[in-house]
Design a protein around this motif. Structure first.
Motif, mmCIF file in Angstrom:
data_model
loop_
_atom_site.group_PDB
_atom_site.id
_atom_site.type_symbol
_atom_site.label_atom_id
_atom_site.label_comp_id
_atom_site.label_asym_id
_atom_site.label_seq_id
_atom_site.Cartn_x
_atom_site.Cartn_y
_atom_site.Cartn_z
ATOM 1 N N LEU A 30 -83.688 -29.298 87.312
ATOM 2 C CA LEU A 30 -82.329 -29.179 88.233
ATOM 3 C C LEU A 30 -81.559 -30.449 87.607
ATOM 4 C CD1 LEU A 30 -80.087 -28.309 89.741
ATOM 5 C CD2 LEU A 30 -81.957 -29.160 91.825
ATOM 6 N N LEU A 31 -82.379 -31.400 87.461
ATOM 7 C CA LEU A 31 -82.008 -32.589 86.740
ATOM 8 C C LEU A 31 -81.365 -32.218 85.063
ATOM 9 C CD1 LEU A 31 -81.801 -35.297 86.878
ATOM 10 C CD2 LEU A 31 -83.514 -35.822 86.344
ATOM 11 N N LEU A 33 -80.747 -29.290 84.062
ATOM 12 C CA LEU A 33 -79.904 -28.543 84.241
ATOM 13 C C LEU A 33 -78.392 -29.038 84.472
ATOM 14 C CD1 LEU A 33 -79.106 -25.553 84.159
ATOM 15 C CD2 LEU A 33 -78.851 -25.872 86.784
ATOM 16 N N VAL A 34 -78.610 -29.576 85.605
ATOM 17 C CA VAL A 34 -77.154 -30.918 85.363
ATOM 18 C C VAL A 34 -76.463 -32.264 84.677
ATOM 19 C CG1 VAL A 34 -76.912 -30.073 88.022
ATOM 20 C CG2 VAL A 34 -78.111 -32.366 87.602
ATOM 21 N N THR A 35 -77.670 -32.238 84.129
ATOM 22 C CA THR A 35 -76.993 -32.878 82.757
ATOM 23 C C THR A 35 -76.792 -32.407 82.052
ATOM 24 O OG1 THR A 35 -79.576 -33.498 82.312
ATOM 25 C CG2 THR A 35 -78.322 -35.051 83.744
ATOM 26 N N PRO A 38 -72.795 -29.777 81.424
ATOM 27 C CA PRO A 38 -71.857 -30.572 81.416
ATOM 28 C C PRO A 38 -72.402 -31.298 79.701
ATOM 29 C CG PRO A 38 -72.676 -31.080 83.334
ATOM 30 C CD PRO A 38 -74.319 -30.475 82.329
ATOM 31 N N THR A 99 -76.709 -25.043 74.670
ATOM 32 C CA THR A 99 -74.878 -24.827 75.315
ATOM 33 C C THR A 99 -74.306 -25.054 74.358
ATOM 34 O OG1 THR A 99 -76.091 -26.181 77.781
ATOM 35 C CG2 THR A 99 -73.579 -26.226 77.261
#
Length: 213
Positions: A30-31, A33-35, A38, A99
């Motif tokens: 999760l860490l 993913l959220v860094t 974006p 990404t």
């Protein structure tokens, strides 16, 4: 192996290690993913920033997360933090690179059509760029699941006092081959389950954004 699974399950040892491993993996993933997502979206849309940061990414990305372990122990000590840090590194770069690539490859015609309709930059980004890049981002998320799960076990073998990796290495100390094989089977089954959950989430998001299911 089945007898070992029953034995480990009966006294609760297996479930405890599974819970610890899933918690570590989930928090690190999760860490990342959220860094990474974006940051990847930002770098994908900003060529100058991408050119400036890309050499650093390409320098750090090939370094195996295991090579970071001595520093992780020095920085975070023994316990959850080094394992989470190793998992984070193994997940972060695949998601980031995928990404960036997905955003760069968004067809220009999509952006031109949005501009012709007078769509502002933020709605264009949220309603055109992100959905168009979504399949490429999911590729990175899938790769991240695999690399993160592999390095979870490696990280727990090296410095943790709990988790499936620790259980496997601890079974080796007691010469319990059956426990080792049982732990390996559980690792594989959980990896398969996580992949299936990811696939269901991908299908749900694909349908929500009008993509192929």
């Amino acid at each position: 192996m089945v007898k070992a699974l029953v034995e480990l399950s009966a006294d609760g040892v297996l479930w405890g290690h599974i819970g610890v491993s899933l918690a570590r993996f989930g928090s690190a993933y999760l860490l990342a993913l959220v860094t990474a997502v974006p940051l990847g979206l930002l770098l994908g849309r900003q060529p100058l920033a991408r050119c400036a940061v890309d050499p650093l990414i390409q320098l750090l990305r090939p370094i195996s997360p295991i090579a970071w372990f001595p520093l992780a122990v020095l920085w975070f000590g023994i316990g959850n933090a080094p394992a989470v840090f190793i998992i984070f590194l193994s997940v972060f770069f695949p998601i980031l690179v995928s990404t960036i690539s997905a955003v760069v490859k968004v067809p220009v015609i999509y952006l031109k059509v949005a501009a012709n309709f007078g769509t502002r930059p933020l709605p264009t980004f949220l309603r055109v760029v992100v959905p168009a890049a979504f399949p490429g981002i999911m590729v990175g998320l899938h790769i991240g699941v695999g690399t993160g799960w592999i390095h979870l076990v490696a990280g727990e073998m090296l410095g943790a006092q709990s988790g499936l990796g620790f259980m496997i290495i601890d079974a080796r100390n007691f010469l319990r081959t059956d426990w080792i094989l049982a732990g390996m089977l559980v690792v594989g089954l959980l990896g398969l389950l996580i992949n299936r959950v990811m696939r269901l989430a991908e299908l749900w998001l694909g349908r929500r954004w009008g993509g192929a299911a």
